[in-house]
Design a protein around this motif. Structure first.
Motif, PDB file in Angstrom:
ATOM      1  N   LEU A  58     -40.456  37.223  16.431  1.00  0.00           N
ATOM      2  CA  LEU A  58     -39.425  36.242  16.751  1.00  0.00           C
ATOM      3  C   LEU A  58     -38.360  36.123  15.654  1.00  0.00           C
ATOM      4  CD1 LEU A  58     -41.658  33.340  18.187  1.00  0.00           C
ATOM      5  CD2 LEU A  58     -40.325  35.007  19.486  1.00  0.00           C
ATOM      6  N   SER A  59     -38.564  36.812  14.541  1.00  0.00           N
ATOM      7  CA  SER A  59     -37.669  36.708  13.380  1.00  0.00           C
ATOM      8  C   SER A  59     -37.547  35.264  12.915  1.00  0.00           C
ATOM      9  CB  SER A  59     -36.280  37.273  13.699  1.00  0.00           C
ATOM     10  OG  SER A  59     -36.378  38.592  14.130  1.00  0.00           O
ATOM     11  N   LEU A  60     -38.690  34.601  12.806  1.00  0.00           N
ATOM     12  CA  LEU A  60     -38.688  33.177  12.506  1.00  0.00           C
ATOM     13  C   LEU A  60     -39.884  32.851  11.636  1.00  0.00           C
ATOM     14  CD1 LEU A  60     -36.623  31.183  13.596  1.00  0.00           C
ATOM     15  CD2 LEU A  60     -38.165  30.747  15.506  1.00  0.00           C
ATOM     16  N   ASP A  75     -57.426  36.723  27.634  1.00  0.00           N
ATOM     17  CA  ASP A  75     -56.408  37.183  26.697  1.00  0.00           C
ATOM     18  C   ASP A  75     -55.041  36.945  27.338  1.00  0.00           C
ATOM     19  OD1 ASP A  75     -56.317  39.880  24.412  1.00  0.00           O
ATOM     20  OD2 ASP A  75     -54.549  38.928  25.296  1.00  0.00           O
ATOM     21  N   TRP A  76     -54.210  36.144  26.666  1.00  0.00           N
ATOM     22  CA  TRP A  76     -52.924  35.808  27.277  1.00  0.00           C
ATOM     23  C   TRP A  76     -52.069  37.056  27.512  1.00  0.00           C
ATOM     24  CZ3 TRP A  76     -50.394  30.804  24.912  1.00  0.00           C
ATOM     25  CH2 TRP A  76     -51.281  29.733  25.083  1.00  0.00           C
ATOM     26  N   GLN A  77     -52.288  38.059  26.698  1.00  0.00           N
ATOM     27  CA  GLN A  77     -51.492  39.279  26.878  1.00  0.00           C
ATOM     28  C   GLN A  77     -51.922  40.006  28.147  1.00  0.00           C
ATOM     29  OE1 GLN A  77     -48.808  39.947  25.472  1.00  0.00           O
ATOM     30  NE2 GLN A  77     -48.482  42.131  25.121  1.00  0.00           N
ATOM     31  N   LEU A 105     -41.776  30.526  30.719  1.00  0.00           N
ATOM     32  CA  LEU A 105     -41.960  29.808  29.459  1.00  0.00           C
ATOM     33  C   LEU A 105     -41.800  30.750  28.267  1.00  0.00           C
ATOM     34  CD1 LEU A 105     -44.875  27.222  29.549  1.00  0.00           C
ATOM     35  CD2 LEU A 105     -42.619  26.947  28.539  1.00  0.00           C
ATOM     36  N   ALA A 149     -41.005  23.055  16.559  1.00  0.00           N
ATOM     37  CA  ALA A 149     -40.220  23.150  17.803  1.00  0.00           C
ATOM     38  C   ALA A 149     -40.892  24.114  18.778  1.00  0.00           C
ATOM     39  CB  ALA A 149     -38.801  23.604  17.487  1.00  0.00           C
ATOM     40  N   LEU A 150     -41.314  25.269  18.266  1.00  0.00           N
ATOM     41  CA  LEU A 150     -41.942  26.263  19.138  1.00  0.00           C
ATOM     42  C   LEU A 150     -43.331  25.850  19.552  1.00  0.00           C
ATOM     43  CD1 LEU A 150     -40.381  29.342  17.552  1.00  0.00           C
ATOM     44  CD2 LEU A 150     -40.763  29.133  20.006  1.00  0.00           C
ATOM     45  N   GLU A 176     -39.044  24.830  12.502  1.00  0.00           N
ATOM     46  CA  GLU A 176     -38.944  25.769  13.630  1.00  0.00           C
ATOM     47  C   GLU A 176     -40.308  25.928  14.292  1.00  0.00           C
ATOM     48  OE1 GLU A 176     -35.785  26.625  10.670  1.00  0.00           O
ATOM     49  OE2 GLU A 176     -37.966  26.575  10.535  1.00  0.00           O
ATOM     50  N   LEU A 188     -49.065  34.227  20.465  1.00  0.00           N
ATOM     51  CA  LEU A 188     -48.628  32.852  20.721  1.00  0.00           C
ATOM     52  C   LEU A 188     -49.825  31.938  20.956  1.00  0.00           C
ATOM     53  CD1 LEU A 188     -45.970  31.151  21.206  1.00  0.00           C
ATOM     54  CD2 LEU A 188     -46.582  31.354  23.626  1.00  0.00           C
ATOM     55  N   ILE A 239     -39.233  30.529  25.189  1.00  0.00           N
ATOM     56  CA  ILE A 239     -39.621  30.594  23.778  1.00  0.00           C
ATOM     57  C   ILE A 239     -38.751  31.600  23.037  1.00  0.00           C
ATOM     58  CG2 ILE A 239     -41.463  31.404  22.244  1.00  0.00           C
ATOM     59  CD1 ILE A 239     -43.426  29.982  24.200  1.00  0.00           C
ATOM     60  N   ASN A 240     -38.497  32.739  23.655  1.00  0.00           N
ATOM     61  CA  ASN A 240     -37.615  33.728  23.022  1.00  0.00           C
ATOM     62  C   ASN A 240     -36.224  33.164  22.796  1.00  0.00           C
ATOM     63  OD1 ASN A 240     -38.789  36.149  22.233  1.00  0.00           O
ATOM     64  ND2 ASN A 240     -38.963  36.862  24.344  1.00  0.00           N
ATOM     65  N   SER A 260     -50.636  28.651  18.942  1.00  0.00           N
ATOM     66  CA  SER A 260     -50.763  27.319  19.562  1.00  0.00           C
ATOM     67  C   SER A 260     -52.027  26.619  19.065  1.00  0.00           C
ATOM     68  CB  SER A 260     -50.760  27.424  21.087  1.00  0.00           C
ATOM     69  OG  SER A 260     -52.002  27.865  21.572  1.00  0.00           O
ATOM     70  N   LEU A 266     -33.013  29.102  17.090  1.00  0.00           N
ATOM     71  CA  LEU A 266     -33.460  28.636  15.782  1.00  0.00           C
ATOM     72  C   LEU A 266     -33.081  29.627  14.694  1.00  0.00           C
ATOM     73  CD1 LEU A 266     -36.952  27.276  16.841  1.00  0.00           C
ATOM     74  CD2 LEU A 266     -35.099  25.896  15.905  1.00  0.00           C
ATOM     75  N   THR A 267     -33.170  30.893  15.024  1.00  0.00           N
ATOM     76  CA  THR A 267     -32.805  31.912  14.047  1.00  0.00           C
ATOM     77  C   THR A 267     -31.328  31.800  13.703  1.00  0.00           C
ATOM     78  OG1 THR A 267     -34.484  33.411  14.897  1.00  0.00           O
ATOM     79  CG2 THR A 267     -32.711  34.380  13.596  1.00  0.00           C
ATOM     80  N   MET A 317     -40.481  41.583  23.626  1.00  0.00           N
ATOM     81  CA  MET A 317     -41.279  40.371  23.941  1.00  0.00           C
ATOM     82  C   MET A 317     -42.458  40.287  22.986  1.00  0.00           C
ATOM     83  SD  MET A 317     -41.984  37.726  25.829  1.00  0.00           S
ATOM     84  CE  MET A 317     -41.010  37.755  27.325  1.00  0.00           C
ATOM     85  N   PHE A 318     -42.671  39.123  22.451  1.00  0.00           N
ATOM     86  CA  PHE A 318     -43.821  38.929  21.553  1.00  0.00           C
ATOM     87  C   PHE A 318     -45.126  39.094  22.329  1.00  0.00           C
ATOM     88  CE2 PHE A 318     -44.864  34.873  23.352  1.00  0.00           C
ATOM     89  CZ  PHE A 318     -43.654  34.377  23.799  1.00  0.00           C
ATOM     90  N   ASP A 319     -46.214  39.345  21.597  1.00  0.00           N
ATOM     91  CA  ASP A 319     -47.536  39.433  22.198  1.00  0.00           C
ATOM     92  C   ASP A 319     -47.972  38.017  22.568  1.00  0.00           C
ATOM     93  OD1 ASP A 319     -50.358  41.518  21.604  1.00  0.00           O
ATOM     94  OD2 ASP A 319     -50.427  39.523  22.510  1.00  0.00           O
ATOM     95  N   TRP A 320     -48.226  37.793  23.848  1.00  0.00           N
ATOM     96  CA  TRP A 320     -48.578  36.445  24.280  1.00  0.00           C
ATOM     97  C   TRP A 320     -49.846  35.947  23.599  1.00  0.00           C
ATOM     98  CZ3 TRP A 320     -47.823  35.551  30.263  1.00  0.00           C
ATOM     99  CH2 TRP A 320     -46.487  35.804  30.591  1.00  0.00           C
ATOM    100  N   GLN A 321     -50.718  36.856  23.241  1.00  0.00           N
ATOM    101  CA  GLN A 321     -51.954  36.428  22.585  1.00  0.00           C
ATOM    102  C   GLN A 321     -51.647  35.931  21.175  1.00  0.00           C
ATOM    103  OE1 GLN A 321     -54.623  35.773  23.928  1.00  0.00           O
ATOM    104  NE2 GLN A 321     -56.425  36.205  22.700  1.00  0.00           N
ATOM    105  N   ARG A 376     -35.365  30.005  22.594  1.00  0.00           N
ATOM    106  CA  ARG A 376     -35.467  28.946  21.584  1.00  0.00           C
ATOM    107  C   ARG A 376     -35.549  29.557  20.203  1.00  0.00           C
ATOM    108  NH1 ARG A 376     -37.268  23.692  21.885  1.00  0.00           N
ATOM    109  NH2 ARG A 376     -36.480  22.587  20.050  1.00  0.00           N
ATOM    110  N   ALA A 377     -36.321  30.637  20.088  1.00  0.00           N
ATOM    111  CA  ALA A 377     -36.468  31.283  18.788  1.00  0.00           C
ATOM    112  C   ALA A 377     -35.141  31.853  18.333  1.00  0.00           C
ATOM    113  CB  ALA A 377     -37.532  32.370  18.871  1.00  0.00           C
ATOM    114  N   LEU A 400     -43.481  24.296  22.999  1.00  0.00           N
ATOM    115  CA  LEU A 400     -43.480  25.250  24.121  1.00  0.00           C
ATOM    116  C   LEU A 400     -44.815  25.985  24.189  1.00  0.00           C
ATOM    117  CD1 LEU A 400     -39.859  26.580  23.670  1.00  0.00           C
ATOM    118  CD2 LEU A 400     -40.699  25.257  25.611  1.00  0.00           C
ATOM    119  N   ALA A 401     -45.370  26.277  23.026  1.00  0.00           N
ATOM    120  CA  ALA A 401     -46.659  26.965  23.003  1.00  0.00           C
ATOM    121  C   ALA A 401     -47.742  26.090  23.616  1.00  0.00           C
ATOM    122  CB  ALA A 401     -47.020  27.347  21.569  1.00  0.00           C
TER     123      ALA A 401
END
Lengths: 288, 288
Positions: free
Chosen positions: B44-46, A3-5, A75, B64-65, B61, B7, A79-80, B11, A86-87, B1-5, A82-83, B68-69
């Motif tokens: 990410l508001s995206l 789990d990436w988290q 990374l 683009a992300l 968008e 992402l 991504i944050n 991906s 983009l926003t 921070m977003f949940d890496w999982q 970059r986001a 990175l993902a």
DNA sequence: AAACATAGGTGCATTATTGCACAGATAGAG
DNA sequence: CTCTATCTGTGCAATAATGCACCTATGTTT
């Protein structure tokens, strides 16, 4: 795949040195960090952390993986960023909805100077007869000829649209009782300027009906008759002259409307200011 | 921070092109992928994905992300590989369990040369009277004097242990009917060599009982009497000589055992080969 | 044109995760 | 030496996430 988290939590533990410190930074319970790191260890079949009563130092394997985890963290920060970029660039495309004539003749001619001053903001201008649904994001900002009734919209009066009767010089020189008229078709009889035009007919005929002002303007330029046009159209047309009419011509308020949260963004403020300025100049609220 | 999982799920969606395909690859429900990607968008508001009835193409968008993902995904695969490499080097500590005498006298003296040849493999040698539980990872590989009965173990016969009667030269010179004997205590009467020893007593006494072979060997060296010892112990002790006995001395097979999946690792193969070699040389299956 | 297979969205029951409270251990301060 | 503060682990209730079943829509095949 782990789990990436879990890896995220591990990377913070690795950097901060304790479950409690990592928990504070992540905004979760220390127990959650402990469980997440344990789950990562199980998934990778590896001991990453020595569990001591007050400390959780990394094992040699843990240190090795922490380097890669740190790279993942960098990374994720990229991504944050970059986001966010983009926003911000996404709201720099502002979509405007306005009545077709207002869009084409009042706003479009000024877009060149707007773009020169604000190259980073893209305008999307839609001439629409219907009221664009801001709640469905059909537009970011709308120019309306009637005051919006929605409760939660930001609403601002930015101008007053004056109408008048226009025809060619030749048509204007004719005896008034021989004039013919150009109007909207009957589906638009409710419009203020259409009501006014019907009131001044005095038995004279409507010999052409068009669905929009462009058609009416072109027919008037062709010498077909007289049309009730907004002054920003009639006054700026060298082939047309204003006719005197006893009944005072109508005036319609011009409204600007948008959702408050959207209109707070810098790009939106800039666009709304631009619209208020050019419409305020061309169609001032106070008569000159 | 977003949940890496989140992402991670994004991906896979980006790479596979659909929620359903991503769900299959991830082993979750397509609804879960949809919710996770939506959570990422909110965080990410995206807008990352256009939601169509049968497709979920990426927005600009999102594309683009996705780059990175994808980089995160490559890093996570590198982490898995690194973890596997660390796990394998972790199994470069091989734990051996063997009967105490075999461990101390047969294996331990050869560890020096093993280490010289394989400095990257650490041996952990445990002399244990009981059979180490391989299923509970008490050891990675075991040397046993009885054939293991477990079904799923890899089992190999690597040697034959010969026993003989040993005593000092002085004791050996005495009249045979005056000899005294050294043996295990009665809890080990079931052992093959103990049965044999009791068979050759012919009325002569056991005047000392020890719980292991070391004690028996030391008592024999002190001239206390004769002891039934493995040849690799007796023959290599300059103070002891082998006594002739009419009844043929016993021979016990020596077995090597490990779990097959563990024994496939290079370090384990190396260790098992080493054990088979030294035990095969000292206690060959075929008599010389 | 109709039938079939597949994709995506949603409500709800089930399962998993999290937070909370508590206990034990340890390091530092007095 | 004692007390205090903090860290980590664990059981359990509360909360969140997931899978499942169903529905709608669409593309492909017959």
């Amino acid at each position: 795949m782990f789990d990436w988290q879990d890896l995220h939590y591990f990377s913070v533990l690795a950097r901060t040195g304790s479950l409690s410190a990592a928990a504070r930074e992540l905004g979760v319970d220390h127990a959650t960090v402990g469980r997440r790191v344990a789950a990562l260890e199980q998934s990778l079949s590896l001991r990453l952390v020595d569990r001591l009563p007050r400390r959780s130092p990394l094992t040699a394997e843990g240190s090795a993986l922490a380097e890669l985890a740190e790279e993942m963290a960098r990374l994720s920060q990229a991504i944050n960023r970059r986001a966010r970029g983009l926003t911000e660039s996404a709201t720099a495309t502002v979509r405007i909805s306005a009545p077709p004539a207002v869009a084409a003749r009042l706003i479009a001619p000024h877009v060149v100077e707007f773009h020169r001053e604000h190259p980073d903001i893209t305008l999307a201008l839609a001439g629409a007869s219907h009221n664009a649904a801001l709640d469905r994001s059909e537009a970011d900002v709308a120019v309306r000829m009637t005051r919006p009734t929605e409760q939660d919209l930001l609403i601002r009066r930015i101008g007053a649209l004056h109408f008048a009767l226009y025809a060619t010089r030749e048509q204007a020189a004719l005896p008034p009782e021989t004039l013919a008229f150009i109007a909207y078709d009957s589906t638009l009889d409710h419009l203020t300027q259409q009501v006014w035009l019907r009131a001044i007919l005095a038995g004279r005929p409507i010999i052409f009906q068009a669905s929009d002002l462009f058609g009416q303007q072109e027919a008037a330029r062709a010498g077909l008759g007289a049309a009730a046009l907004p002054c920003f159209m009639g006054d700026n047309d060298p082939m047309l002259v204003k006719l005197d009419v006893q009944e005072p011509p109508p005036v319609r308020d011009i409204w600007l409307t948008a959702y408050p949260d959207v209109s707070r963004s810098p790009a939106m403020r800039t666009v709304m200011t631009f619209l208020a300025d050019i419409i305020g100049r061309e169609c001032p609220i106070k008569a000159p």
